[in-house]
Design a protein around this motif. Structure first.
Motif, mmCIF file in Angstrom:
data_model
loop_
_atom_site.group_PDB
_atom_site.id
_atom_site.type_symbol
_atom_site.label_atom_id
_atom_site.label_comp_id
_atom_site.label_asym_id
_atom_site.label_seq_id
_atom_site.Cartn_x
_atom_site.Cartn_y
_atom_site.Cartn_z
ATOM 1 N N GLN A 198 0.827 -1.201 0.000
ATOM 2 C CA GLN A 198 0.000 0.000 0.000
ATOM 3 C C GLN A 198 0.864 1.255 0.000
ATOM 4 O O GLN A 198 0.576 2.226 -0.716
ATOM 5 N N CYS A 199 1.928 1.244 0.780
ATOM 6 C CA CYS A 199 2.832 2.399 0.831
ATOM 7 C C CYS A 199 3.549 2.587 -0.501
ATOM 8 O O CYS A 199 3.739 3.720 -0.969
ATOM 9 N N GLU A 200 3.923 1.479 -1.120
ATOM 10 C CA GLU A 200 4.692 1.543 -2.372
ATOM 11 C C GLU A 200 3.847 2.038 -3.538
ATOM 12 O O GLU A 200 4.309 2.836 -4.360
ATOM 13 N N LYS A 201 2.598 1.610 -3.611
ATOM 14 C CA LYS A 201 1.784 1.916 -4.783
ATOM 15 C C LYS A 201 0.902 3.152 -4.593
ATOM 16 O O LYS A 201 0.264 3.597 -5.553
ATOM 17 N N ALA A 202 0.870 3.717 -3.387
ATOM 18 C CA ALA A 202 -0.040 4.823 -3.107
ATOM 19 C C ALA A 202 0.246 6.025 -3.999
ATOM 20 O O ALA A 202 1.385 6.467 -4.115
ATOM 21 N N GLU A 203 -0.784 6.536 -4.631
ATOM 22 C CA GLU A 203 -0.652 7.750 -5.426
ATOM 23 C C GLU A 203 -0.738 8.989 -4.544
ATOM 24 O O GLU A 203 -0.139 10.021 -4.840
ATOM 25 N N TYR A 204 -1.478 8.854 -3.443
ATOM 26 C CA TYR A 204 -1.623 9.940 -2.471
ATOM 27 C C TYR A 204 -1.429 9.354 -1.079
ATOM 28 O O TYR A 204 -1.769 8.193 -0.826
ATOM 29 N N VAL A 205 -0.930 10.170 -0.155
ATOM 30 C CA VAL A 205 -0.773 9.688 1.213
ATOM 31 C C VAL A 205 -2.141 9.380 1.815
ATOM 32 O O VAL A 205 -2.283 8.482 2.657
ATOM 33 N N ALA A 206 -3.172 10.068 1.362
ATOM 34 C CA ALA A 206 -4.528 9.804 1.841
ATOM 35 C C ALA A 206 -4.974 8.387 1.507
ATOM 36 O O ALA A 206 -5.818 7.817 2.211
ATOM 37 N N ASP A 207 -4.413 7.799 0.453
ATOM 38 C CA ASP A 207 -4.768 6.421 0.088
ATOM 39 C C ASP A 207 -4.378 5.452 1.198
ATOM 40 O O ASP A 207 -5.125 4.521 1.525
ATOM 41 N N VAL A 208 -3.193 5.641 1.761
ATOM 42 C CA VAL A 208 -2.716 4.766 2.837
ATOM 43 C C VAL A 208 -3.582 4.948 4.074
ATOM 44 O O VAL A 208 -3.982 3.975 4.726
ATOM 45 N N PHE A 209 -3.880 6.198 4.393
ATOM 46 C CA PHE A 209 -4.732 6.480 5.552
ATOM 47 C C PHE A 209 -6.111 5.847 5.380
ATOM 48 O O PHE A 209 -6.621 5.193 6.303
ATOM 49 N N ASP A 210 -6.711 6.021 4.222
ATOM 50 C CA ASP A 210 -8.043 5.466 3.978
ATOM 51 C C ASP A 210 -8.034 3.945 4.092
ATOM 52 O O ASP A 210 -8.977 3.344 4.628
ATOM 53 N N TRP A 211 -6.965 3.316 3.594
ATOM 54 C CA TRP A 211 -6.863 1.860 3.681
ATOM 55 C C TRP A 211 -6.740 1.417 5.132
ATOM 56 O O TRP A 211 -7.403 0.461 5.556
ATOM 57 N N SER A 239 4.755 15.060 0.213
ATOM 58 C CA SER A 239 4.965 16.386 0.789
ATOM 59 C C SER A 239 4.174 16.529 2.080
ATOM 60 O O SER A 239 3.071 16.004 2.215
ATOM 61 N N ASP A 240 4.718 17.282 3.025
ATOM 62 C CA ASP A 240 4.019 17.543 4.277
ATOM 63 C C ASP A 240 2.886 18.547 4.097
ATOM 64 O O ASP A 240 2.190 18.873 5.053
ATOM 65 N N TYR A 241 2.726 19.060 2.885
ATOM 66 C CA TYR A 241 1.617 19.954 2.568
ATOM 67 C C TYR A 241 0.403 19.175 2.046
ATOM 68 O O TYR A 241 -0.637 19.759 1.753
ATOM 69 N N ASP A 242 0.532 17.860 1.914
ATOM 70 C CA ASP A 242 -0.494 17.065 1.240
ATOM 71 C C ASP A 242 -1.739 16.796 2.082
ATOM 72 O O ASP A 242 -2.861 16.833 1.576
ATOM 73 N N PHE A 243 -1.550 16.494 3.357
ATOM 74 C CA PHE A 243 -2.614 15.795 4.068
ATOM 75 C C PHE A 243 -2.555 16.098 5.561
ATOM 76 O O PHE A 243 -1.478 16.198 6.143
ATOM 77 N N VAL A 244 -3.713 16.257 6.179
ATOM 78 C CA VAL A 244 -3.806 16.413 7.627
ATOM 79 C C VAL A 244 -5.141 15.861 8.087
ATOM 80 O O VAL A 244 -6.142 15.919 7.352
ATOM 81 N N VAL A 245 -5.168 15.293 9.287
ATOM 82 C CA VAL A 245 -6.390 14.788 9.893
ATOM 83 C C VAL A 245 -6.598 15.555 11.194
ATOM 84 O O VAL A 245 -5.687 15.661 12.018
#
Length: 419
Positions: A198-211, A239-245
């Motif tokens: 999941q980490c390797e193929k993720a297009e967005y960091v949100a993909d890993v979180f959602d999984w 990037s650290d600008y991508d995603f926050v929860v």
């Protein structure tokens, strides 16, 4: 049961703050600015400026300690008395340990990195991780056998040694075991079947979180903390600008910083605005802020979310006299920043959804029940389960605040405890 976490203005702790605080002035005028997101305009309160003063002063404390300067590191009485997390999440003790001991020590194979980070993050205890590392060699996924890990964890359990950190509660999935630590160990095995991929193929960091959030007991808080820990390594290059929860504590802090009610859909946008305009606020308030490290790294999205939670605690402490002073240790160890931060992939902005959230509703924090209690620095805190939230968002709250907001929940908790 319980009451709304949104207190009337006249009961806001910010109105009871002692004037001795240099970071917060309850009689100060609102900052001369507003922010408009999603067609709604929000006006900051005096706590908004407290956010920036707190961020600058808390980081100045860390800089002094890193230089080996003696205490006191601040004139602010609240920061002298109570413990608060660093302005930068990466500088907190656990994050520094993850970088130096979990990520940098051991195989740099992506799967092994994921395994060590996941194993540590599951228990979030330095002692538990070091005990496992000392007893099992090599500490690798390729040689993993459940019996070896169960033997070490069960020894800690039988000796009544804490396996988990006391900072927050981690709900365990029901995977067929009686003990939480065994259910968590089984969850590590389940996650390891796919997490490296999941980490390797993720297009967005949100993909890993959602999984991650598809698994029972892996709610928003636990999933986001694991994602942040993974991001300190090269296995999750975004990037650290991508995603926050936005967690419960940071939601409360954000609500303190602005007048009126903030819809859930506007929270991330406001946090992004705060992150992007930070230089303006430090300058407007004549605050010296050096940033982090030789490249003067600014406060990132995860740090804004992190600080909001601390500011909420700070404002509450202003109205609560100290019962026992906090005595921090002296000189800090050398700062360790993630080597992965220099990778080119970190420079590309990849936000999965520009809208980020579509549902427009007002977030409320209502006490569902109280699960436990403890003593911290001579004060009593209760473990609160919030209505509509998963158990991984349970949080420790001070007794005085709950006595105002949810006295019935406290009474019911004590009645059940005596049964």
């Amino acid at each position: 049961m319980g009451s709304s976490r949104k207190r009337p203005a006249e009961k806001d702790a910010s109105d009871k703050c002692p004037k001795r605080s240099k970071l917060h002035k309850s009689d100060a005028l609102s900052p001369p600015l507003t922010v408009t997101v999603r067609g709604q305009t929000f006006e900051p309160t005096p706590v908004f400026d407290t956010f920036w003063r707190f961020a600058a002063e808390r980081h100045a404390i860390t800089e002094k300690r890193l230089k080996g300067l003696p205490a006191p590191w601040t004139d602010d009485p609240i920061l002298q008395i109570y413990p608060f997390c660093n302005t930068y999440r990466v500088l907190d003790r656990v994050s520094q340990y993850i970088i130096a001991e979990v990520i940098e020590k051991g195989s740099q194979d992506p799967t092994e990195l994921v395994f060590r980070i996941l194993l540590f993050s599951t228990f979030t205890s330095i002692n538990t991780y070091e005990t496992l590392r000392g007893a099992i060699k090599p500490l690798t996924w390729s040689t993993y056998e459940r019996a070896n890990y169960e033997r070490v964890l069960r020894r800690l359990y039988d000796d009544k040694v804490a396996i988990y950190t006391g900072a927050y509660q981690k709900p365990a999935p029901n995977l067929g075991f009686v003990e939480n630590f065994m259910n968590h160990l089984a969850l590590v095995e389940v996650l390891m079947q796919e997490l490296p991929t999941q980490c390797e193929k993720a297009e967005y960091v949100a993909d890993v979180f959602d999984w991650l959030c598809t698994f029972k007991s892996m709610g928003d808080f636990t999933g986001y903390q694991l994602v942040l820990n993974l991001s300190y390594s090269s296995v999750l290059n975004f990037s650290d600008y991508d995603f926050v929860v936005v967690g419960v504590g940071s939601r409360r802090g954000l609500q303190r910083c602005f007048k009126g009610q903030i819809p859930h859909a506007c929270e991330v946008d406001i946090i992004r605005w705060m992150q992007l305009t930070q230089a303006e606020h430090f300058s407007r308030l004549n605050l010296k802020f050096n940033g982090l490290g030789p490249r003067a790294r600014p406060i990132m999205l995860c740090d804004v979310e992190h600080i909001l939670c601390e500011v909420d605690k700070y404002v509450r402490k202003l109205a609560t006299p100290s019962r026992r002073p906090f005595h921090p240790s002296g000189t800090l160890a050398k700062m360790r920043l993630p080597k992965a931060w220099t990778l080119p992939a970190r420079q590309s902005l990849r936000i999965k959804c520009q809208e980020e959230a579509e549902v427009e509703y007002i977030e409320k924090f209502v006490v569902d029940s109280i699960r436990s209690h403890r003593g911290v620095d001579g004060e009593r805190e209760f473990l609160v389960h919030w209505e509509g939230y998963s158990t991984d968002e349970d949080s420790w709250e001070p007794e005085d605040m709950l006595a105002d907001d949810a006295p019935h929940a406290i009474r019911e908790y004590w009645e059940h405890s005596l049964v």
